[in-house]
Design a protein around this motif. Structure first.
Motif, PDB file in Angstrom:
ATOM      1  N   GLN A   1      19.323 132.496  47.281  1.00  0.00           N
ATOM      2  CA  GLN A   1      20.312 133.558  47.185  1.00  0.00           C
ATOM      3  C   GLN A   1      19.592 134.858  46.873  1.00  0.00           C
ATOM      4  O   GLN A   1      18.602 134.844  46.151  1.00  0.00           O
ATOM      5  CB  GLN A   1      21.253 133.288  46.017  1.00  0.00           C
ATOM      6  N   PRO A   2      20.098 135.967  47.380  1.00  0.00           N
ATOM      7  CA  PRO A   2      19.480 137.230  46.979  1.00  0.00           C
ATOM      8  C   PRO A   2      19.682 137.467  45.483  1.00  0.00           C
ATOM      9  O   PRO A   2      20.693 137.050  44.927  1.00  0.00           O
ATOM     10  CB  PRO A   2      20.219 138.271  47.806  1.00  0.00           C
ATOM     11  N   VAL A   3      18.720 138.128  44.879  1.00  0.00           N
ATOM     12  CA  VAL A   3      18.812 138.357  43.432  1.00  0.00           C
ATOM     13  C   VAL A   3      19.821 139.455  43.089  1.00  0.00           C
ATOM     14  O   VAL A   3      19.998 139.802  41.935  1.00  0.00           O
ATOM     15  CB  VAL A   3      17.442 138.737  42.812  1.00  0.00           C
ATOM     16  N   LYS A   4      20.462 139.970  44.125  1.00  0.00           N
ATOM     17  CA  LYS A   4      21.373 141.088  43.954  1.00  0.00           C
ATOM     18  C   LYS A   4      22.410 140.879  42.845  1.00  0.00           C
ATOM     19  O   LYS A   4      22.616 141.745  41.996  1.00  0.00           O
ATOM     20  CB  LYS A   4      22.092 141.314  45.274  1.00  0.00           C
ATOM     21  N   SER A   5      23.054 139.711  42.870  1.00  0.00           N
ATOM     22  CA  SER A   5      24.114 139.485  41.886  1.00  0.00           C
ATOM     23  C   SER A   5      23.533 139.570  40.475  1.00  0.00           C
ATOM     24  O   SER A   5      24.145 140.125  39.561  1.00  0.00           O
ATOM     25  CB  SER A   5      24.760 138.130  42.109  1.00  0.00           C
ATOM     26  N   LEU A   6      22.344 139.026  40.332  1.00  0.00           N
ATOM     27  CA  LEU A   6      21.669 139.054  39.031  1.00  0.00           C
ATOM     28  C   LEU A   6      21.367 140.497  38.626  1.00  0.00           C
ATOM     29  O   LEU A   6      21.585 140.910  37.488  1.00  0.00           O
ATOM     30  CB  LEU A   6      20.376 138.245  39.139  1.00  0.00           C
ATOM     31  N   PHE A   7      20.860 141.269  39.577  1.00  0.00           N
ATOM     32  CA  PHE A   7      20.506 142.657  39.292  1.00  0.00           C
ATOM     33  C   PHE A   7      21.740 143.471  38.926  1.00  0.00           C
ATOM     34  O   PHE A   7      21.682 144.376  38.099  1.00  0.00           O
ATOM     35  CB  PHE A   7      19.789 143.285  40.497  1.00  0.00           C
ATOM     36  N   GLN A   8      22.854 143.148  39.571  1.00  0.00           N
ATOM     37  CA  GLN A   8      24.070 143.893  39.257  1.00  0.00           C
ATOM     38  C   GLN A   8      24.517 143.631  37.833  1.00  0.00           C
ATOM     39  O   GLN A   8      25.018 144.519  37.146  1.00  0.00           O
ATOM     40  CB  GLN A   8      25.179 143.515  40.231  1.00  0.00           C
ATOM     41  N   ARG A   9      24.314 142.383  37.396  1.00  0.00           N
ATOM     42  CA  ARG A   9      24.658 142.090  36.007  1.00  0.00           C
ATOM     43  C   ARG A   9      23.775 142.910  35.075  1.00  0.00           C
ATOM     44  O   ARG A   9      24.209 143.350  34.014  1.00  0.00           O
ATOM     45  CB  ARG A   9      24.465 140.598  35.722  1.00  0.00           C
ATOM     46  N   MET A  10      22.536 143.113  35.481  1.00  0.00           N
ATOM     47  CA  MET A  10      21.609 143.863  34.634  1.00  0.00           C
ATOM     48  C   MET A  10      22.010 145.325  34.539  1.00  0.00           C
ATOM     49  O   MET A  10      21.811 145.964  33.510  1.00  0.00           O
ATOM     50  CB  MET A  10      20.178 143.751  35.173  1.00  0.00           C
TER      51      MET A  10
ATOM     52  N   VAL B   1       8.081 137.493  42.352  1.00  0.00           N
ATOM     53  CA  VAL B   1       7.669 138.280  41.194  1.00  0.00           C
ATOM     54  C   VAL B   1       8.794 139.238  40.835  1.00  0.00           C
ATOM     55  O   VAL B   1       9.284 139.983  41.689  1.00  0.00           O
ATOM     56  CB  VAL B   1       6.375 139.069  41.485  1.00  0.00           C
ATOM     57  N   ILE B   2       9.236 139.176  39.603  1.00  0.00           N
ATOM     58  CA  ILE B   2      10.272 140.092  39.128  1.00  0.00           C
ATOM     59  C   ILE B   2       9.676 140.936  38.020  1.00  0.00           C
ATOM     60  O   ILE B   2       9.092 140.406  37.067  1.00  0.00           O
ATOM     61  CB  ILE B   2      11.507 139.314  38.642  1.00  0.00           C
ATOM     62  N   GLU B   3       9.792 142.221  38.174  1.00  0.00           N
ATOM     63  CA  GLU B   3       9.195 143.124  37.190  1.00  0.00           C
ATOM     64  C   GLU B   3      10.250 143.972  36.508  1.00  0.00           C
ATOM     65  O   GLU B   3      11.153 144.490  37.156  1.00  0.00           O
ATOM     66  CB  GLU B   3       8.178 144.046  37.869  1.00  0.00           C
ATOM     67  N   VAL B   4      10.115 144.075  35.201  1.00  0.00           N
ATOM     68  CA  VAL B   4      10.957 144.990  34.429  1.00  0.00           C
ATOM     69  C   VAL B   4      10.019 146.028  33.848  1.00  0.00           C
ATOM     70  O   VAL B   4       9.149 145.696  33.047  1.00  0.00           O
ATOM     71  CB  VAL B   4      11.674 144.261  33.280  1.00  0.00           C
TER      72      VAL B   4
ATOM     73  N   LYS C   1      16.940 151.560  37.985  1.00  0.00           N
ATOM     74  CA  LYS C   1      16.694 151.563  39.429  1.00  0.00           C
ATOM     75  C   LYS C   1      16.318 150.156  39.826  1.00  0.00           C
ATOM     76  O   LYS C   1      15.478 149.531  39.176  1.00  0.00           O
ATOM     77  CB  LYS C   1      15.564 152.527  39.774  1.00  0.00           C
ATOM     78  N   THR C   2      16.929 149.663  40.860  1.00  0.00           N
ATOM     79  CA  THR C   2      16.598 148.309  41.304  1.00  0.00           C
ATOM     80  C   THR C   2      15.986 148.371  42.688  1.00  0.00           C
ATOM     81  O   THR C   2      16.319 149.229  43.495  1.00  0.00           O
ATOM     82  CB  THR C   2      17.842 147.414  41.333  1.00  0.00           C
ATOM     83  N   GLU C   3      15.099 147.442  42.924  1.00  0.00           N
ATOM     84  CA  GLU C   3      14.422 147.373  44.211  1.00  0.00           C
ATOM     85  C   GLU C   3      14.298 145.914  44.610  1.00  0.00           C
ATOM     86  O   GLU C   3      14.174 145.042  43.757  1.00  0.00           O
ATOM     87  CB  GLU C   3      13.016 147.966  44.071  1.00  0.00           C
TER      88      GLU C   3
END
Lengths: 734, 128
Positions: free
Chosen positions: A400-409, A488-491, A427-429
Motif C-alpha cells: 500500500q502507498p504510505v500516503k495514508s500513514l503520512f496523512q495521519r502524521m 527508507v523512511i526519513e523524519v 512536507k511529505t515526499e
C-alpha cells in the motif's frame, strides 16, 4: 444493510483522504475550483451516507463543515491560512466522528464544541439559524406510453451533436485559443462542454508547449453541421474534429409497459398532497416492503442476474440488447476489488509454502543426480521463476502507498505544534512509495513518536529560530523511498540538531555510560536510543516521558528494520528508518559456519571474496582488518561471534562476505563456505524468543532443517560494542 | 406483469454506498430492472444502449452534476421523455427551481427512508 454500512466506512476513508489532499493543495495555494469541489463533495458525501445510517453526530458536524465549504465554493468565504487551519481541524474531527461511528463508541460533544463555535464565528450564523426554506414542488407525472411525456418541458427538440475537439500542438503554436472557438460554438445553441483531462501528465512532466486536453461538446442547434464546421474553419487540419449527430442508428425505443388486465391501469399519479417528503404517508408506510432479498447479496449494488432478462415486448434487438452483466462498480475509473485481508494473508502463507516446497523439490532433484538439461531440471527452473513471480504479485497486493500513514502524521504535526505553540510545516515526499500493509500499520506508533519528537525536541521555539536567523516556522520533512530492496523512511527537522555535550552529560549522570569513556559523535547520537534516556528538562505533553526512542527502536527492529540518526548542530536532525519490503520472503545467501547452516539477506552483501595472506593485517589481539582495494575493513569471525567455535588462528583462504552498514562503512564477515543462493520464507522468532541480537528470523530449508536468518548489520554493530552473544542465541542455535 | 417488473431504472451516484442503498430500496419495492452508473457521463452511455424509464440521480457528482445530466437527457431527442428523480442533500430554491425549469419530475431530499423514495417514485410513474 450491515454490508453497505461497512462499505460506507471504507468509502469514508477514501473520502477523508481526498479531503486531506484537497485541503493540503488549498493550503499550498495550488488548488483550483475543482479541488474545492472535491473537498466539498467529500464532506457532502460523508454527510449523505451518515444520514442514511442515522449517524446524527456525524451528520450534524459534517453539515456545518459542508456549509462552510460551500461558502468557499461560492466565493462567499476566502480560504485563508487561518480558515484552512480550521478546516484541517474539521477534517480531523470528521475522521474522529467516522471512527466513533464505526466503532460504535460514544461521542463527546465537548470535543467538537469549540470548532463548531469557530465555524459559527466564521459563517456569522449558527446551525439553528441555518434553516432551509421549504420549496414548493409539484411532482411531474410521467406517462409511460412512451415515447413522449405529457409534461414535456422542452419545446420541440432540435437536433443535437456530439463534437470531439482535440487541438494539435500546431493549433497552439499558431496562437489559436480554444476558448474562443468554444465561445463561437455557444452562439449556435445550448451546449455542455466536458474537458477530458485524463491525458494530462503530472505537473513535473507537463510541457507547456504541448496540448493534451480534449473537449467533448454536446451541442443542441438547428443551424446544422455546416455551421459547426464553420466555427472550426480556421483550425482545419491542426486539430482533430469529430462531429456526430446524436441520433442512434435505430430509434431509441423503450420497452412498453404491458400490464396484466387485473392490475389497475397505468399511470395513477397520487395526489400531490400525498407527497410529503418529510413525513411519509401512512399508506406509503404500509406498502413499503422490507428488502426481500437474502442478506448475503453478492454485491450490494448489483441486481440479481435475472434483472437483465429481456422484457417481453422488447424493442428491436440491435438496440435493446441486455445490459452488460456489471453494475456500477465495474465502470469506475479505478477498477478495484475490496478483499478481506485474511484471504490475502492466506495467499501469502500459501506462497510461502510453495517456496519451501520448491526448495525441497530442488534438493531432491539435486540428490537424484539428474543431468543438467533433463526436462525435470528445466521444468524446475521454470517453476522457480513462476514461484518468484507469484510471490512478487502477491506482495504487490499487500503493498500500500504510505500516503495514508503520512496523512495521519500531518495531523500529529498540526496537533502537537498547536499544543506547544510552535509554527511547524510538514512536507511529505514519496507518499506513493508502497510498503507491506502490516509494516504500514505497525509503523504508525513509532512514526508518531518520532514526529512528535521532531516537533517537540528537534525544532526550537519560534523566537529561538528567528534569533538564529531561521524562518520562524519550523520544517519537518517526512520522506519515503525505495533504496536497494528496502524502504527508507526519513523524519528530518531543520531544528537545532543534537546537543551532544548535553546528551553525553545526561547519559553519564544517569549512569548509562562510564564518565571516562570517549565516544564518537555517532555513538553519542545513539545514546538517545538507550532505554530510560530523556533530555527534556520538563516532561511535556508530547514526549519526554523517557520511553521514547528505545521503544521506537524496538518497534522498528521488530519489523526487521533499523533506525539511525544523523545530526548537525544548528542545522537539524534526521532519523532514518530502513525496512524490508516484505515480511514474508527474502532472497538469501545460504552459508555454513562450523557445520551450521545460516542465511544472510542477499541485499546486505556487497561482494564475496576469498582472503589471501597479504589481504590480512593484525590490529591487536583477536582484531584483524582486511585490505580491500586499499581500504581497511574490520574482520568479523562469524563462527566465533555466534559462539559456535573459537576464533580461527589463520584467516587466509577463508571466504568473507563484504557487508555494507547503515552509515556506509563496511565490514568483512568470515564464513566457512557459501552453499547456495535462493528465496527463503521468513519465519519470525519474535513471538517465541523475543529479539535476538544479530538474528532477524528463521527459515525452513529444502531438506526440512531450520536455519537462522542473520541481520549482519546488527551483528556487526553488536560486535563492535564487544557484546557477547546472548544466551538466548545459544539456546536457539543449540 | 406489474409495473415493477418492467420499469427500467438507472441509479446514478458517485458514492457506492448511496448506489447500494438506493438499489437495495428499489429491490425492496420489487423493481426487477435496475442499472447503476457512477457519474452522468457513464449514465448517458449506459442509457444509450439500455433505454430506461426512470433516472434516479444524485445531485453532487464529479464531472456532470445531477441537473446537468437532466439537461443532457432533456436535450437529446431519444431521452427527453424519461422520468427524472433527483436525490439531493440540499433542496434550496435555486436547485429546485432550476430542476423544475429543466423538467425534473420529482426530488427526494437526503437522508431519506425507503418509503419516502417509494412515494417520490410513485408520484412519477404510478403505483409500483
Amino acid at each position: 444493510m450491515a454490508e453497505i454500512k461497512a462499505s460506507f466506512f471504507i468509502e469514508c476513508d477514501e473520502l477523508l483522504e481526498s479531503l486531506q489532499d484537497g485541503l493540503q493543495l488549498m493550503d499550498d495555494g495550488e488548488a483550483d475550483s475543482e479541488t474545492v469541489n472535491v473537498v466539498f463533495r467529500a464532506v457532502h458525501s460523508i454527510k449523505g451516507g451518515a444520514g442514511a445510517f442515522g449517524l446524527d453526530d456525524l451528520v450534524k458536524f459534517a453539515h456545518r463543515f459542508e456549509t462552510a465549504m460551500d461558502d468557499v465554493r461560492s466565493d462567499k468565504l476566502e480560504a485563508t491560512h487561518d480558515v484552512l487551519k480550521l478546516f484541517f481541524q474539521c477534517g480531523d474531527i470528521l475522521a474522529d466522528l467516522v471512527r466513533e461511528a464505526r466503532d460504535d463508541s460514544p461521542h463527546d460533544p465537548s470535543s467538537t464544541a469549540q470548532v463548531l463555535n469557530e465555524i459559527d464565528a466564521l459563517l456569522g450564523s449558527s446551525a439553528e439559524e441555518e434553516a432551509e426554506e421549504e420549496v414548493e414542488f409539484q411532482p411531474m407525472t410521467l406517462s409511460l406510453d412512451l415515447p413522449g411525456i405529457d409534461a414535456d418541458p422542452t419545446p420541440a427538440s432540435e437536433p443535437s451533436y456530439t463534437i470531439v475537439f482535440e487541438p494539435e500542438n500546431e493549433l497552439y503554436n499558431l496562437g489559436n485559443e480554444p476558448l474562443f472557438l468554444l465561445r463561437a460554438l455557444r452562439e449556435l445553441g445550448d451546449m455542455i462542454v466536458t474537458c477530458e483531462t485524463v491525458s494530462l501528465p503530472d505537473l513535473d512532466q507537463l510541457s507547456v508547449e504541448t496540448g493534451t486536453m480534449v473537449w467533448t461538446i454536446q451541442l443542441t442547434t438547428s443551424e446544422g453541421e455546416g455551421a459547426i464546421k464553420e466555427v472550426f474553419d480556421f483550425v482545419d487540419g491542426i486539430c482533430r474534429l469529430e462531429i456526430t449527430e446524436n441520433t442512434p442508428p435505430t430509434a431509441y425505443l423503450l420497452p412498453d409497459i404491458d400490464l396484466a388486465p387485473e392490475l389497475p391501469p397505468l399511470p395513477m399519479p397520487p395526489a400531490a398532497e400525498n407527497l410529503s417528503l418529510e413525513a411519509p404517508s401512512a399508506a406509503a408506510e404500509n406498502t413499503f416492503l422490507p428488502p426481500q432479498l437474502p442478506e448475503a447479496q453478492p454485491s450490494p449494488s448489483g441486481p440479481p442476474p435475472a434483472t437483465y432478462s429481456k422484457p417481453k415486448q422488447a424493442a428491436p434487438a440491435p438496440v435493446n440488447k441486455p445490459a452488460p452483466k456489471t453494475s456500477g462498480g465495474a465502470t469506475t475509473p479505478r477498477a478495484t476489488v475490496r478483499v478481506d485481508l485474511h484471504r490475502i494473508d492466506r495467499l501469502v502463507n500459501l506462497v510461502g509454502e510453495i517456496v519451501i516446497n520448491q526448495a525441497m523439490l530442488t534438493q531432491s532433484v539435486e540428490e537424484a543426480g539428474l543431468p543438467p538439461n533433463s526436462t525435470v531440471r528445466t521444468g524446475l527452473e521454470e517453476f522457480l521463476q513462476l514461484t518468484r513471480d507469484i510471490q512478487e504479485s502477491v506482495m504487490m497486493i499487500r503493498a500500500q502507498p504510505v500516503k495514508s500513514l503520512f496523512q495521519r502524521m500531518s495531523r500529529i504535526v498540526r496537533e502537537s505544534s498547536a499544543d506547544i505553540g510552535k509554527d511547524v510545516r510538514l512536507k511529505t515526499e514519496g507518499e506513493n512509495t508502497e510498503v507491506d500493509k502490516t509494516v504500514i500499520e505497525r509503523l504508525a506508533d513509532p512514526l508518531t513518536h518520532m514526529i512528535r519528537n521532531a516537533v517537540d525536541h528537534g525544532l526550537e521555539s519560534n523566537a529561538e529560530r528567528e534569533a538564529s536567523g531561521k524562518s520562524a516556522t519550523g520544517n519537518v520533512h517526512l520522506t519515503a523511498m525505495h533504496r536497494s530492496g528496502r524502504v527508507v523512511i526519513e523524519v528530518s527537522d531543520d531544528g537545532a540538531g543534537i546537543n551532544r555535550e548535553k546528551v553525553h552529560q545526561i547519559a553519564v549522570e544517569k549512569g548509562l555510560v562510564p564518565p571516562d569513556l570517549q565516544l564518537t559523535d555517532t555513538e553519542i547520537d545513539n545514546l538517545l536510543f538507550l532505554p530510560g534516556f530523556s533530555t527534556a528538562k520538563e516532561v511535556s505533553n508530547l514526549s519526554g516521558r523517557g520511553v521514547g526512542m528505545d521503544v521506537v527502536r524496538s518497534a522498528i527492529q521488530a519489523l526487521g528494520g533499523r533506525i539511525s540518526i544523523t545530526s548537525e548542530r544548528g542545522k537539524g536532525t534526521t532519523f532514518s528508518i530502513s525496512l524490508p519490503l516484505t515480511l514474508a520472503v527474502l532472497d538469501g545467501m545460504i552459508i555454513s559456519v562450523a557445520k551450521e547452516t545460516l542465511v544472510v539477506p542477499l541485499n546486505s552483501i556487497l561482494e564475496t571474496l576469498t582472503l589471501t595472506p597479504s589481504d590480512l593485517l593484525e590490529f591487536g589481539p583477536e582484531t584483524h582488518v582486511v585490505n580491500i582495494r586499499n581500504t581497511f575493513v574490520p574482520l568479523l569471525d562469524l563462527g566465533a561471534e555466534l559462539g559456535y567455535r573459537e576464533p580461527l588462528s589463520d584467516y587466509s583462504g577463508t571466504v568473507v562476505l563484504l557487508i555494507m552498514q547503515e552509515d556506509g562503512s563496511r565490514a568483512a564477515v568470515v564464513v566457512d563456505a557459501i552453499e547456495d543462493q535462493r528465496q527463503v520464507v521468513i519465519k519470525g522468532l519474535q513471538d517465541s524468543y523475543g529479539r535476538v541480537p544479530g538474528i532477524a528470523a528463521a527459515t525452513i530449508l529444502g531438506d526440512g532443517k531450520i536455519a537462522l536468518i542473520l541481520d549482519p548489520v546488527d551483528l556487526i554493530t553488536q560486535s563492535s560494542g564487544r557484546t557477547r552473544p546472548s544466551s538466548n542465541l545459544e539456546k536457539i542455535a543449540g | 406483469m406489474a409495473l415493477r417488473d418492467q420499469l427500467r431504472t438507472i441509479v446514478v451516484d458517485d458514492m457506492s454506498t448511496s448506489r447500494g442503498l438506493i438499489t437495495q430500496a428499489l429491490e425492496g419495492f420489487g423493481l426487477q430492472q435496475i442499472e447503476t452508473a457512477v457519474d452522468g457521463q457513464s449514465a448517458l452511455h449506459k442509457i444509450a444502449t439500455w433505454p430506461v424509464h426512470l433516472v434516479i440521480s444524485d445531485m453532487n457528482m464529479p464531472g456532470m452534476n445531477g441537473l446537468q445530466l437532466l439537461h443532457s437527457l432533456r436535450t437529446t431527442p431519444q431521452t427527453k421523455g424519461v422520468g427524472f428523480l433527483l436525490i439531493t442533500g440540499k433542496a434550496d430554491r435555486e436547485i429546485i427551481e432550476y430542476g423544475k425549469k429543466l423538467g425534473m419530475n420529482n426530488f427526494v431530499k437526503k437522508p431519506f427512508q425507503p418509503d419516502q423514495l417509494r412515494v417520490a417514485i410513485e408520484a412519477i410513474v404510478g403505483r409500483l
